[in-house]
Design a protein around this motif. Structure first.
Motif, PDB file in Angstrom:
ATOM      1  N   SER A   7       0.890  -1.508  -0.030  1.00  0.00           N
ATOM      2  CA  SER A   7       0.037  -0.124   0.235  1.00  0.00           C
ATOM      3  C   SER A   7       0.662   1.209  -0.177  1.00  0.00           C
ATOM      4  N   GLN A   8       2.353   1.000   0.427  1.00  0.00           N
ATOM      5  CA  GLN A   8       3.077   2.312  -0.118  1.00  0.00           C
ATOM      6  C   GLN A   8       3.782   2.602  -0.768  1.00  0.00           C
ATOM      7  N   VAL A   9       3.795   1.614  -1.624  1.00  0.00           N
ATOM      8  CA  VAL A   9       4.427   1.993  -3.067  1.00  0.00           C
ATOM      9  C   VAL A   9       3.332   1.756  -4.488  1.00  0.00           C
ATOM     10  N   SER A  10       4.384   3.092  -5.357  1.00  0.00           N
ATOM     11  CA  SER A  10       3.524   2.876  -6.285  1.00  0.00           C
ATOM     12  C   SER A  10       4.305   3.196  -7.538  1.00  0.00           C
ATOM     13  N   VAL A  11       4.654   2.570  -8.503  1.00  0.00           N
ATOM     14  CA  VAL A  11       5.240   2.332  -9.396  1.00  0.00           C
ATOM     15  C   VAL A  11       5.468   2.587 -10.304  1.00  0.00           C
ATOM     16  N   VAL A  12       5.804   3.776 -11.452  1.00  0.00           N
ATOM     17  CA  VAL A  12       5.351   5.054 -13.112  1.00  0.00           C
ATOM     18  C   VAL A  12       6.023   4.740 -13.639  1.00  0.00           C
ATOM     19  N   PRO A  13       6.143   4.222 -14.522  1.00  0.00           N
ATOM     20  CA  PRO A  13       7.120   4.446 -15.286  1.00  0.00           C
ATOM     21  C   PRO A  13       7.767   5.981 -16.061  1.00  0.00           C
ATOM     22  N   ALA A  14       9.364   5.245 -16.453  1.00  0.00           N
ATOM     23  CA  ALA A  14       9.589   7.157 -16.459  1.00  0.00           C
ATOM     24  C   ALA A  14       9.127   7.956 -16.842  1.00  0.00           C
ATOM     25  N   THR A  72      10.363   4.178 -22.868  1.00  0.00           N
ATOM     26  CA  THR A  72      11.053   4.782 -21.671  1.00  0.00           C
ATOM     27  C   THR A  72      11.850   3.522 -21.354  1.00  0.00           C
ATOM     28  N   SER A  73      13.112   3.667 -20.873  1.00  0.00           N
ATOM     29  CA  SER A  73      13.374   2.733 -20.287  1.00  0.00           C
ATOM     30  C   SER A  73      13.956   1.689 -18.677  1.00  0.00           C
ATOM     31  N   GLY A  74      12.935   2.580 -18.324  1.00  0.00           N
ATOM     32  CA  GLY A  74      12.527   1.862 -16.496  1.00  0.00           C
ATOM     33  C   GLY A  74      11.198   2.087 -16.018  1.00  0.00           C
ATOM     34  N   LEU A  75      11.663   1.967 -14.961  1.00  0.00           N
ATOM     35  CA  LEU A  75      10.073   2.370 -13.889  1.00  0.00           C
ATOM     36  C   LEU A  75      10.925   3.264 -12.272  1.00  0.00           C
ATOM     37  N   ILE A  76      10.608   4.137 -11.733  1.00  0.00           N
ATOM     38  CA  ILE A  76      10.331   4.590 -10.586  1.00  0.00           C
ATOM     39  C   ILE A  76       9.546   4.374  -9.257  1.00  0.00           C
ATOM     40  N   ALA A  77      10.214   4.573  -8.536  1.00  0.00           N
ATOM     41  CA  ALA A  77       9.276   3.137  -7.433  1.00  0.00           C
ATOM     42  C   ALA A  77       9.152   4.364  -6.803  1.00  0.00           C
ATOM     43  N   TYR A  78       7.606   4.715  -5.589  1.00  0.00           N
ATOM     44  CA  TYR A  78       7.697   6.027  -4.945  1.00  0.00           C
ATOM     45  C   TYR A  78       7.305   5.444  -3.772  1.00  0.00           C
ATOM     46  N   ILE A  79       7.554   5.663  -2.515  1.00  0.00           N
ATOM     47  CA  ILE A  79       7.557   5.139  -1.262  1.00  0.00           C
ATOM     48  C   ILE A  79       6.577   6.337  -0.769  1.00  0.00           C
ATOM     49  N   ASP A  80       5.336   6.322   0.097  1.00  0.00           N
ATOM     50  CA  ASP A  80       4.782   7.347   0.787  1.00  0.00           C
ATOM     51  C   ASP A  80       5.082   8.454  -0.497  1.00  0.00           C
ATOM     52  N   GLY A  81       4.946   8.285  -1.483  1.00  0.00           N
ATOM     53  CA  GLY A  81       4.692   9.940  -2.712  1.00  0.00           C
ATOM     54  C   GLY A  81       6.468  10.471  -2.716  1.00  0.00           C
ATOM     55  N   GLU A  82       7.975   9.591  -2.008  1.00  0.00           N
ATOM     56  CA  GLU A  82       8.864   9.702  -1.930  1.00  0.00           C
ATOM     57  C   GLU A  82       9.774   8.663  -2.684  1.00  0.00           C
ATOM     58  N   PRO A  83      10.090   9.039  -4.123  1.00  0.00           N
ATOM     59  CA  PRO A  83      10.805   8.461  -5.192  1.00  0.00           C
ATOM     60  C   PRO A  83      12.779   8.091  -4.240  1.00  0.00           C
ATOM     61  N   ALA A  84      12.215   6.522  -4.767  1.00  0.00           N
ATOM     62  CA  ALA A  84      12.522   5.472  -3.876  1.00  0.00           C
ATOM     63  C   ALA A  84      13.471   4.007  -4.281  1.00  0.00           C
ATOM     64  N   GLY A  85      13.129   4.106  -5.984  1.00  0.00           N
ATOM     65  CA  GLY A  85      13.592   2.814  -6.508  1.00  0.00           C
ATOM     66  C   GLY A  85      13.933   3.031  -7.661  1.00  0.00           C
ATOM     67  N   TRP A  86      14.710   2.475  -8.624  1.00  0.00           N
ATOM     68  CA  TRP A  86      14.829   1.971 -10.040  1.00  0.00           C
ATOM     69  C   TRP A  86      15.152   0.647 -11.025  1.00  0.00           C
ATOM     70  N   VAL A  87      14.151   0.977 -11.673  1.00  0.00           N
ATOM     71  CA  VAL A  87      14.398  -0.770 -12.412  1.00  0.00           C
ATOM     72  C   VAL A  87      14.513  -0.048 -14.263  1.00  0.00           C
ATOM     73  N   ALA A  88      15.845  -0.343 -14.466  1.00  0.00           N
ATOM     74  CA  ALA A  88      16.191  -0.887 -15.629  1.00  0.00           C
ATOM     75  C   ALA A  88      15.246  -2.247 -16.469  1.00  0.00           C
TER      76      ALA A  88
END
Length: 203
Positions: A7-14, A72-88
């Motif tokens: 529930s804390q995580v949202s992942v969007v295309p970069a 796009t070349s990857g995804l960016i993950a947000y935790i509670d709205g904060e940018p926190a992760g990347w996956v190519a």
């Protein structure tokens, strides 16, 4: 530290995220220096490239801030709205240095030019968010992303972590084996002591 809940995580295309958010994830350590170009730039060109050049290439590849971009070349993950992760994650053919790496091809008869096979090549977790399971969320997110964009299969080349052995974040940029296993990837080969090839076939 508390494990990150779904529930804390949202992942969007970069391309749907600001460039500044991706740079927050990368920071200034290994990821910030590489700018996810290790598998993109060949041989001597990589050695001679500057940080500014690598950043420019990544900005073009991700199309950050351009929601209607075709790719796009990857995804960016947000935790509670904060940018926190990347996956190519892209078609496997987008990574020239994968073509000459032994890991993906050992004991296999794969067509290296098959654009319908996608690959996960890199994971980055922002300092301050590490050790809480974000790589598991990132591994899962690559599956619908690749499938809905026409991938026939999706591969990863992760590392097997061993109890009691220290793994640096630089080493673990390929992701942990366990995260892909839990996401539903199946092991195809085990080409080295610490590396495996994992795969999901969609068709």
């Amino acid at each position: 530290m508390r494990v990150i809940e779904e529930s804390q995580v949202s992942v969007v295309p970069a391309n749907e995220a600001p460039w500044e958010d991706l740079q927050e994830v990368f920071g200034t350590a290994d990821a910030g220096q590489c700018q996810c170009q290790r598998f993109k730039i060949r041989g001597w060109i990589w050695r001679d490239s500057t940080l500014d050049e690598r950043m420019t290439r990544l900005q073009d590849q991700t199309a950050c801030g351009t929601p209607d971009a075709e790719s796009t070349s990857g995804l960016i993950a947000y935790i509670d709205g904060e940018p926190a992760g990347w996956v190519a994650v892209e078609p496997r053919t987008a990574y020239p240095k994968l073509r000459t790496s032994r890991i993906p091809w050992a004991d296999r008869t794969e067509d290296k030019d098959d654009e319908s096979v996608w690959a996960v090549t890199c994971m980055v977790v922002r300092k301050g968010f590490r050790g809480r399971g974000l790589t598991y969320h990132l591994a899962r997110a690559t599956i619908p992303h690749a499938r809905t964009r026409g991938a026939r299969a999706l591969e990863a080349y992760p590392m097997l972590t061993q109890p009691g052995k220290t793994i640096t974040w630089g080493e673990l940029h390929v992701g942990p084996h366990q995260a892909f296993e839990e996401a539903g990837f199946k092991q195809v080969t085990h080409p080295t002591l610490r590396r495996t090839v994992m795969r999901i076939d969609f068709t």
